[in-house]
Design a protein around this motif. Structure first.
Motif, PDB file in Angstrom:
ATOM      1  N   LYS A 334       0.839  -1.194   0.000  1.00  0.00           N
ATOM      2  CA  LYS A 334       0.000   0.000   0.000  1.00  0.00           C
ATOM      3  C   LYS A 334       0.874   1.244   0.000  1.00  0.00           C
ATOM      4  O   LYS A 334       2.004   1.218   0.506  1.00  0.00           O
ATOM      5  N   PRO A 335       0.339   2.375  -0.530  1.00  0.00           N
ATOM      6  CA  PRO A 335       1.055   3.646  -0.359  1.00  0.00           C
ATOM      7  C   PRO A 335       0.957   4.076   1.097  1.00  0.00           C
ATOM      8  O   PRO A 335      -0.139   4.202   1.658  1.00  0.00           O
ATOM      9  N   ARG A 336       2.104   4.287   1.727  1.00  0.00           N
ATOM     10  CA  ARG A 336       2.157   4.676   3.129  1.00  0.00           C
ATOM     11  C   ARG A 336       3.126   5.852   3.283  1.00  0.00           C
ATOM     12  O   ARG A 336       4.046   6.021   2.473  1.00  0.00           O
ATOM     13  N   PRO A 337       2.961   6.650   4.330  1.00  0.00           N
ATOM     14  CA  PRO A 337       3.861   7.792   4.514  1.00  0.00           C
ATOM     15  C   PRO A 337       5.262   7.339   4.923  1.00  0.00           C
ATOM     16  O   PRO A 337       5.419   6.549   5.860  1.00  0.00           O
ATOM     17  N   VAL A 345       6.673  11.702   2.191  1.00  0.00           N
ATOM     18  CA  VAL A 345       6.037  11.382   0.922  1.00  0.00           C
ATOM     19  C   VAL A 345       5.262  10.072   1.072  1.00  0.00           C
ATOM     20  O   VAL A 345       5.441   9.333   2.041  1.00  0.00           O
ATOM     21  N   ALA A 346       4.390   9.804   0.083  1.00  0.00           N
ATOM     22  CA  ALA A 346       3.676   8.528   0.037  1.00  0.00           C
ATOM     23  C   ALA A 346       4.408   7.602  -0.927  1.00  0.00           C
ATOM     24  O   ALA A 346       4.707   7.984  -2.067  1.00  0.00           O
ATOM     25  N   THR A 349       4.819   0.469   0.203  1.00  0.00           N
ATOM     26  CA  THR A 349       5.610  -0.310   1.153  1.00  0.00           C
ATOM     27  C   THR A 349       4.929  -1.640   1.419  1.00  0.00           C
ATOM     28  O   THR A 349       3.731  -1.811   1.163  1.00  0.00           O
TER      29      THR A 349
END
Length: 381
Positions: A334-337, A345-346, A349
């Protein structure tokens, strides 16, 4: 002319049930082509022909249960070849003269498995199921071909003598096998390490197979196992016990099937590219879900990857698959910070959880193994 015998498809296999012939008498067959489907006490397995030629006779009908090594067919180069007629046993008191021996009629060439020593014919699955359920086979009436006792007969016999509550449910053969293996796993001293890794997007050239994040992780795991062989090892009980280091990386990966899980094996995975990993994974997944796995597709695993990311699970812990010393649990990508060069940034991960056999390797070695995976997956700065 080649005599084909009931194969031994596992170290503990003593007999098998011939479920289906894939070829008919007179058909041409190539070496390595599927000749029949055989049921062991663990699974249904596609049996490949040991020789090329023509199937000139079958010696056991579908549904027959035979001991390993018993004849099941003849293969010849000439489609018109006649198989040798079976010789009758000599009479008690001495060998009958050659002139008195009467060859068996040709119609007797095809037969069902004999009842060895008067024993009731029982399929391997039924025998194993009876042991699991505590059913006495002597009191079970067989409904299969030739009176053979099937797994369904065993289950029906137990249901007839034991009352169940309304919410109880019979466990399937696969679920019972999983329960036994996980109970064995729970007895192993295990530890877990978790790491979140930033991923690069898979590269997919237009003319090649589509490489997914799962394929990249399998590829990176195989390379890390080759780099850190202590994780690609197994505990061996004995006096004294030993640790076996495997020379090849045979990477298992869990595949969900209607009744549970099955773990096919990508052989020599460390020598494969991500694209080759993708092709082999797709082949094995299709074979697992279609019941077409071969014996070698399920044996010899040295490490396992379990992926629940497709089910939306972010992270989880997987139990070891004995005798392997490690298993890697892969969560959802998933896109994570993340922080890159001081900026938030996203980025895509994945959260990985390594479960290790503490008898075989320690936490520091496990951490180095996870770092080796990260080195292969994280964007190069």
């Amino acid at each position: 002319m080649r005599l084909v015998k009931m194969p031994r498809l596992g170290q503990d296999m003593e007999e098998g049930t011939l479920l289906q012939w894939a070829k008919s008498v007179g058909d041409e067959v190539s070496e390595g082509e599927i000749l029949a489907v055989i049921e062991t006490d663990k699974a249904e397995v596609a049996f490949e022909s040991p020789a090329g030629g023509y199937l000139v006779a079958v010696l056991a009908d579908a549904g027959s249960t035979l001991a390993t090594g018993e004849p099941i067919a003849w293969i010849a180069d000439d489609p018109a070849a006649k198989p040798p007629s079976p010789q009758p046993a000599p009479a008690t008191g001495g060998k009958a003269p050659a002139s008195d021996r009467t060859p068996a009629p040709e119609a007797a060439i095809r037969h069902t498995a004999p009842r060895r020593g008067g024993r009731k014919p029982v399929s391997p699955l039924a025998r194993r199921r009876a042991k699991e359920l505590g059913v006495d086979l002597a009191g079970v009436e067989g409904t299969g071909p030739g009176g053979r006792v099937t797994e369904g007969d065993v289950v029906a016999a137990r249901q007839a003598v034991q009352a169940h509550s309304e919410d109880s449910e019979e466990l399937s053969r696969m679920r019972l096998a999983i329960a036994a293996r996980m109970s064995k796993s729970a007895a192993v001293p295990q530890f877990q390490l978790m790491r979140e890794i930033v991923l690069e997007r898979p590269e997919n050239p237009g003319d090649g197979p589509k490489v997914t994040y799962t394929d990249l992780l399998l590829w990176a795991t195989a390379g890390a196992l080759a780099e850190r062989p202590a994780v690609n090892s197994s505990w061996v009980d004995g006096d004294p016990p030993t640790v076996k280091s495997h020379p090849s990386v045979n990477l298992g990966f869990a595949v969900a099937v209607p009744d549970g899980l099955i773990v096919p094996v990508i052989r020599d995975a460390a020598s494969l590219s991500p694209a080759q990993i993708s092709l082999e994974r797709r082949r094995l997944e299709g074979a697992a879900r279609g019941g077409r796995l071969l014996p070698e597709d399920l044996s010899g695993g040295t490490f396992t990857v379990s992926n629940l990311g497709g089910a939306g699970v972010d992270e989880f812990i997987a139990l070891l698959n004995p005798p392997e010393a490690g298993i890697l649990a892969m969560g959802a990508v998933k896109p994570r910070p993340v922080v890159v060069d001081g900026a938030l940034v996203a980025a895509p991960t994945v959260r990985l959880t390594l479960t290790g056999d503490h008898r075989v390797f320690d936490g520091v070695e496990g951490a180095r193994f996870l770092q080796a995976i990260a080195d292969r997956l994280q964007p190069q700065v």
